[in-house]
Design a protein around this motif. Structure first.
Motif, PDB file in Angstrom:
ATOM      1  N   ILE A 178       0.845  -1.193   0.000  1.00 18.67           N
ATOM      2  CA  ILE A 178       0.000   0.000   0.000  1.00 18.67           C
ATOM      3  C   ILE A 178       0.881   1.244   0.000  1.00 18.67           C
ATOM      4  CG2 ILE A 178      -1.734   1.315   1.277  1.00 18.67           C
ATOM      5  CD1 ILE A 178      -2.724  -1.321   2.445  1.00 18.67           C
ATOM      6  N   PRO A 179       0.740   2.138  -0.959  1.00 13.04           N
ATOM      7  CA  PRO A 179       1.550   3.361  -0.959  1.00 13.04           C
ATOM      8  C   PRO A 179       1.147   4.264   0.208  1.00 13.04           C
ATOM      9  CG  PRO A 179      -0.136   3.479  -2.661  1.00 13.04           C
ATOM     10  CD  PRO A 179      -0.188   2.090  -2.113  1.00 13.04           C
ATOM     11  N   SER A 180       2.152   4.837   0.874  1.00 17.74           N
ATOM     12  CA  SER A 180       1.875   5.737   1.992  1.00 17.74           C
ATOM     13  C   SER A 180       2.112   7.199   1.634  1.00 17.74           C
ATOM     14  CB  SER A 180       2.765   5.368   3.192  1.00 17.74           C
ATOM     15  OG  SER A 180       4.144   5.451   2.837  1.00 17.74           O
ATOM     16  N   VAL A 261      -6.720   4.643  -0.779  1.00 14.17           N
ATOM     17  CA  VAL A 261      -5.366   4.875  -0.266  1.00 14.17           C
ATOM     18  C   VAL A 261      -5.028   6.347  -0.423  1.00 14.17           C
ATOM     19  CG1 VAL A 261      -4.581   2.529  -0.755  1.00 14.17           C
ATOM     20  CG2 VAL A 261      -4.302   4.303  -2.490  1.00 14.17           C
ATOM     21  N   LEU A 262      -4.008   6.785   0.288  1.00 16.24           N
ATOM     22  CA  LEU A 262      -3.507   8.164   0.217  1.00 16.24           C
ATOM     23  C   LEU A 262      -4.572   9.193   0.566  1.00 16.24           C
ATOM     24  CD1 LEU A 262      -1.410   7.815  -3.088  1.00 16.24           C
ATOM     25  CD2 LEU A 262      -0.579   7.682  -0.727  1.00 16.24           C
ATOM     26  N   GLU A 263      -5.472   8.841   1.484  1.00 18.82           N
ATOM     27  CA  GLU A 263      -6.529   9.780   1.866  1.00 18.82           C
ATOM     28  C   GLU A 263      -5.982  11.013   2.578  1.00 18.82           C
ATOM     29  OE1 GLU A 263     -10.218   9.729   1.411  1.00 18.82           O
ATOM     30  OE2 GLU A 263      -9.130   8.783  -0.224  1.00 18.82           O
ATOM     31  N   ASP A 264      -4.806  10.909   3.224  1.00 16.23           N
ATOM     32  CA  ASP A 264      -4.200  12.074   3.856  1.00 16.23           C
ATOM     33  C   ASP A 264      -3.734  13.092   2.827  1.00 16.23           C
ATOM     34  OD1 ASP A 264      -4.639  11.113   6.380  1.00 16.23           O
ATOM     35  OD2 ASP A 264      -2.627  10.292   6.640  1.00 16.23           O
ATOM     36  N   PHE A 265      -3.727  12.693   1.563  1.00 16.43           N
ATOM     37  CA  PHE A 265      -3.290  13.587   0.490  1.00 16.43           C
ATOM     38  C   PHE A 265      -4.407  13.837  -0.521  1.00 16.43           C
ATOM     39  CE2 PHE A 265       0.373  11.405   2.202  1.00 16.43           C
ATOM     40  CZ  PHE A 265       1.298  12.425   2.389  1.00 16.43           C
TER      41      PHE A 265
END
Length: 308
Positions: A178-180, A261-265
C-alpha cells in the motif's frame, strides 16, 4: 409564399427513409416533386445538403445540421397537433440520450423503466460513451457528461457532484503493498484514460499542512482505457491503482471490494455531472420531463458512496 414547414418535412422524410422515391410514397407526392423541393432548399441556402448516388443518399455537414434541427421542428409540430387533438400536453416521440458509461450503468439504467412507465408516449434512444459529444452531429437531445463544461452555447443542469479517491483492490495491495505517499505511485501500476490526456497527472495535497501546495504528479501503468467502467473492472481484478469518483466506486469501497489509499493527500476536488442540451427558445417537453426526472431521482452529492 414559401411553406418552409412543408419543405422541412419533405427533407426530413427523405433522410429518414433513405431515398426520394420512398419519401414521395410516404408523402403521397411524386419523386420529382420531392427532388425539386430539396433542390429549392439547397438553392435558397446556397449549399449542397445531399450527395446523390444511385444506391443511397449521404448528407453533407450542412445537411446534417439542417436535418438535426428540422427533425426537431417537425417532431414538435407533430407533437403539438397530437396534443391539440387529444386535449393533452403529454410528452411524446423519440428522445435521444447520450450518457457517460459509469453514470448510465450505476444510476440511469436502473431508473429508465420508471421514467418510461411515467411517460408512455416517449421512445428512448440511449447511446453510451465516455467521449465528448457534439449534440448536433450525434443528433442527441440530451448528453450526460462528467467534468467541467466548456461549451457555453449549451444549456446545462447539474445532476450531482462526487468526490474522488485513489483506489485499488485488496488483491493488488496484498501483492504490491500500500503506498503511503503519492511519490510511491511511481513504483505502482496506475490505470489511466486514453481519451483525456489531462488525467495523466493526479492531484494531491497534504491535508495535515494547511499551507501545503496542490501537487500534480504524473502516473503511468501498462493499461489505458476509454471509459471509467472498464477501469473499475480492471481495478477490481487487481490489475492496478485507479483514481475514480465515489458515484462510480462508492459501493465497492463500502463492501470492501476496493480500498482507498492516500486519503491524507486527497485534495478534496469534486467531479460534477451535468445533463446538457441545446438551448432552444421552446424546449421540447420530452427533454424537459427527462431532465427534471433525473434531477428528482439522482442524489445531489455523493461522498464515498453515501448520497446526501
Amino acid at each position: 409564399m414559401i411553406n418552409r414547414g412543408a419543405e422541412m418535412e419533405v427533407f426530413v422524410r427523405v433522410v429518414e427513409m433513405g431515398s426520394f422515391s420512398a419519401a414521395a410514397r410516404a408523402l403521397y407526392i411524386t419523386p420529382s416533386a420531392v427532388s425539386k423541393l430539396v433542390t429549392r432548399i439547397e438553392e435558397r441556402l446556397g449549399v449542397p445538403l445531399v450527395i446523390r448516388s444511385t444506391r443511397n443518399l449521404q448528407l453533407t455537414p450542412e445537411g446534417e445540421m439542417l436535418f438535426d434541427r428540422a427533425q426537431r421542428i417537425v417532431s414538435e409540430i407533430e407533437q403539438t397537433e397530437r396534443a391539440v387533438a387529444s386535449g393533452s400536453n403529454e410528452p411524446r416521440g423519440p428522445l435521444r440520450v447520450n450518457a457517460n458509461i459509469p453514470f448510465a450503468t450505476h444510476y440511469l439504467i436502473p431508473i429508465i423503466p420508471e421514467f418510461l412507465a411515467q411517460n408512455p408516449g416517449i421512445t428512448l434512444d440511449l447511446t453510451l460513451s465516455d467521449f465528448p459529444v457534439d449534440l448536433i452531429y450525434e443528433r442527441a437531445d440530451v448528453a450526460i457528461r462528467t467534468g467541467v463544461l466548456h461549451d457555453s452555447s449549451l444549456k446545462a443542469r447539474k445532476l450531482l457532484e462526487s468526490d474522488r479517491h485513489v483506489i485499488g483492490s485488496p488483491i493488488y495491495f496484498a501483492k504490491y503493498g500500500i503506498p503511503s505517499h503519492p511519490q510511491e505511485l511511481a513504483s505502482h501500476n496506475c490505470l489511466n484514460f486514453n481519451i483525456r490526456r489531462n488525467l495523466d497527472t493526479w492531484p494531491f495535497q497534504d491535508r495535515q499542512d494547511a499551507a501545503a501546495a496542490l501537487l500534480s504528479l504524473p502516473v503511468s501503468g501498462n493499461m489505458r482505457t476509454d471509459n471509467g467502467e472498464t477501469m473499475r473492472q480492471l481495478a477490481l481484478a487487481g490489475l492496478g491503482i485507479a483514481r475514480l469518483s465515489s458515484f462510480h466506486v462508492g459501493k465497492d469501497i463500502e463492501e470492501g471490494r476496493l480500498v482507498t489509499v492516500l486519503e491524507d493527500f486527497n485534495p478534496g476536488d469534486l467531479e460534477p455531472i451535468h445533463a446538457i442540451f441545446v438551448d432552444h427558445e421552446h424546449l421540447s417537453n420530452r427533454i424537459r420531463v427527462f431532465v427534471n426526472f433525473l434531477a428528482e431521482r439522482i442524489p445531489r452529492h455523493i461522498t464515498t458512496g453515501q448520497p446526501s
